[in-house]
Scaffold this active site. Structure first.
Site, short mmCIF file in Angstrom:
data_model
loop_
_atom_site.label_atom_id
_atom_site.label_comp_id
_atom_site.label_asym_id
_atom_site.label_seq_id
_atom_site.Cartn_x
_atom_site.Cartn_y
_atom_site.Cartn_z
N GLY A 1 -2.53 2.87 0.42
CA GLY A 1 -2.97 3.19 1.77
C GLY A 1 -2.78 4.66 2.12
O GLY A 1 -3.66 5.29 2.72
N GLN B 1 -3.21 -2.72 7.77
CA GLN B 1 -2.61 -3.97 8.26
C GLN B 1 -3.67 -5.04 8.54
O GLN B 1 -3.37 -6.23 8.48
CB GLN B 1 -1.82 -3.72 9.55
CG GLN B 1 -0.55 -2.91 9.35
CD GLN B 1 0.51 -3.65 8.54
OE1 GLN B 1 0.59 -4.88 8.54
NE2 GLN B 1 1.34 -2.90 7.84
N ASN C 1 0.73 -1.12 12.83
CA ASN C 1 1.69 -1.75 11.92
C ASN C 1 3.01 -2.13 12.59
O ASN C 1 3.71 -2.99 12.09
CB ASN C 1 1.96 -0.85 10.72
CG ASN C 1 2.25 0.58 11.11
OD1 ASN C 1 1.46 1.25 11.77
ND2 ASN C 1 3.42 1.06 10.72
N THR D 1 -7.71 7.99 -15.47
CA THR D 1 -7.94 6.69 -16.09
C THR D 1 -7.59 5.59 -15.10
O THR D 1 -6.53 5.61 -14.50
CB THR D 1 -7.08 6.57 -17.36
OG1 THR D 1 -7.45 7.63 -18.24
CG2 THR D 1 -7.27 5.23 -18.04
N CYS E 1 8.93 2.76 7.49
CA CYS E 1 8.85 4.21 7.31
C CYS E 1 9.80 4.95 8.23
O CYS E 1 10.18 6.08 7.96
CB CYS E 1 7.43 4.67 7.58
SG CYS E 1 6.23 3.46 7.10
N SER F 1 -4.67 -1.20 1.52
CA SER F 1 -3.61 -1.12 0.53
C SER F 1 -3.31 -2.49 -0.06
O SER F 1 -3.13 -3.46 0.69
CB SER F 1 -2.36 -0.55 1.20
OG SER F 1 -1.25 -0.67 0.33
N GLY F 2 -3.27 -2.58 -1.39
CA GLY F 2 -3.08 -3.86 -2.06
C GLY F 2 -1.79 -4.59 -1.73
O GLY F 2 -1.77 -5.80 -1.53
N HIS F 3 -0.68 -3.83 -1.63
CA HIS F 3 0.61 -4.52 -1.49
C HIS F 3 0.84 -5.10 -0.10
O HIS F 3 1.83 -5.80 0.13
CB HIS F 3 1.77 -3.61 -1.92
CG HIS F 3 2.16 -2.55 -0.93
ND1 HIS F 3 3.19 -2.74 -0.04
CD2 HIS F 3 1.68 -1.32 -0.70
CE1 HIS F 3 3.32 -1.63 0.69
NE2 HIS F 3 2.42 -0.76 0.31
#
Ligand SMILES: *Cc1c(COP(=O)(O)O)cnc(C)c1O
Length: 383
Positions: free
Chosen positions: A69, A177, A149, A235, A323, A197-199
């Site tokens: 993100g 979010q 968030n 890559t 954060c 964001s994936g996580h």
């Protein structure tokens, strides 16, 4: 353990982990390789791109994989600022953005851009009239998060998108979010750029994407090889991309059921806390909020101490956002919605997930009630 910090991160789903496994050591080929062995890597990347594009009603070539993100936000802001600087150097955002947006805006200010940080109302909503008033002939970009968030408030994205489109200004939204929690149609909302964001949705850490609408110019974010249409070299993280693709696919199938379940549990927790604990103030809008977000400020307590007491009962929650922990400053979001520093310091955020149960909610409510009482005895707080 009761994990109520899904806004900070989520566990990788079993199916996601399984879908990543082949690409570490077995089908490890570089996706850019000419030989057939590279085919599986290319295919899984193409599949993930197609799934994510479909989830947003976008086209696959409008999806660019990133490392999360923060990177997507950095790229969206810096990339458009650089590409459109001939047209103007003014950017509009809000005071409640994630630091990935706010600190990128600070950086742009050092580079000669001007940034307007819109205030929000007591629920955390951007005021549309103020947004329109902030628009100048040299405004090139509006960046407003889809959902906050910390307090969970969902911004009026459709209206903001319409305003941006009417004025011919690019519209970026940090949907980290919101993506995979609520349905998003980039065309309907007039979104030009979108970060995810994936996580945050049961995918792996260090994966993410940026949606860039076809026709929008952005400077390359990483210079090097031709990956991601030459804009984000390096890559490809093939296992990570396989994982975020699977996580997106699961989320799309499970979305309506998850919204229903989590909203019910969220409302149960809000009800338990409001009815049992005096001097508890809900942060964020009661209704236009993320299905999994509960955020309260309690009078007469320190949020950090409450967290430690909850931790002692194996309950993971957070004060404001992951954060801001470690800083003594009250959260910029709570300040922006007008919470006084004393009240803001007594804040607890609990964010639910797909595995959260009603029993966990009951235990969490009991633990919060008991420990708020305990802390108030010490601080001699009276209702
Ligand atoms: C978590 C989060 C980010 C940062 O995402 P990472 O993948 O951790 O870099 C950005 N914006 C919002 C709203 C977030 O919640």
């Amino acid at each position: 353990m009761i994990y109520l910090d899904h806004a900070a991160t989520t566990p990788v789903a079993a199916q996601v982990l399984e879908s990543m496994q082949p690409y570490f050591a077995g089908d490890f080929a570089n996706a850019s390789a000419i030989y057939e062995f590279g085919e599986k890597s290319r295919n899984v990347i193409a599949q993930a791109r197609a799934i994510i594009a479909k989830s947003l009603r976008a086209r696959p070539d409008e999806i660019y994989f990133t490392a999360g993100g923060s990177e997507s936000d950095n790229w969206a802001l810096k990339g458009t600022a650089e590409a459109y600087r001939e047209y103007g150097r003014h950017v509009i955002t809000t005071q409640i953005e994630h630091h990935a947006v706010l600190n990128t805006c600070r950086y742009l200010e050092q580079q000669g851009f001007e940034v307007t940080y819109l205030p929000v109302d007591e629920q955390g909503f951007v005021r549309l009239r103020q947004l329109e008033q902030a628009i100048r002939p040299d405004t090139i970009l509006i960046s407003v998060m889809f959902a906050n968030n910390e307090i969970g408030t969902m911004e009026p994205i459709a209206q903001i998108g319409r305003i941006a489109r009417r004025h011919g200004i690019l519209f970026h939204t940090d949907a980290v979010q919101a993506y995979a929690q609520v349905p998003i149609d980039v065309g309907f909302y007039h979104i030009d750029l979108l970060s995810a964001s994936g996580h945050k949705f049961y995918g792996p850490k260090g994966t993410g994407f940026l949606y860039i609408r076809d026709g929008v110019r952005t400077a390359s974010f990483i210079h090097g090889g031709g990956q991601e249409q030459g804009k984000r070299a390096g890559t490809e993280n093939v296992p990570g991309i396989a994982g975020i693709g699977t996580a997106a696919r699961i989320a799309m199938h499970a979305m309506s059921e998850r919204i229903y379940r989590e909203t019910r549990l969220r409302d149960m927790l809000i009800h338990e806390i409001t009815s049992r604990i005096p001097g508890a103030h809900l942060n964020g809008d009661r209704y236009a909020r993320l299905p999994n977000n509960v955020n309260f400020s309690f009078e007469g307590i320190e949020g950090e101490t409450l967290l430690l007491l909850l931790d002692a009962k194996d309950i993971c929650a957070s004060a404001a956002s992951a954060c801001s922990t470690g800083s003594a400053e009250p959260s910029h979001v709570l300040t922006a919605i007008g919470r006084k520093p004393e009240l803001a310091s007594g804040t607890l955020r609990m964010t639910l997930g797909e595995a959260t149960t009603a029993e966990e909610i009951r235990l969490a409510a009991d633990a919060v009630e008991e420990n708020v009482k305990l802390l108030r005895e010490v601080s001699e707080w009276k209702a």
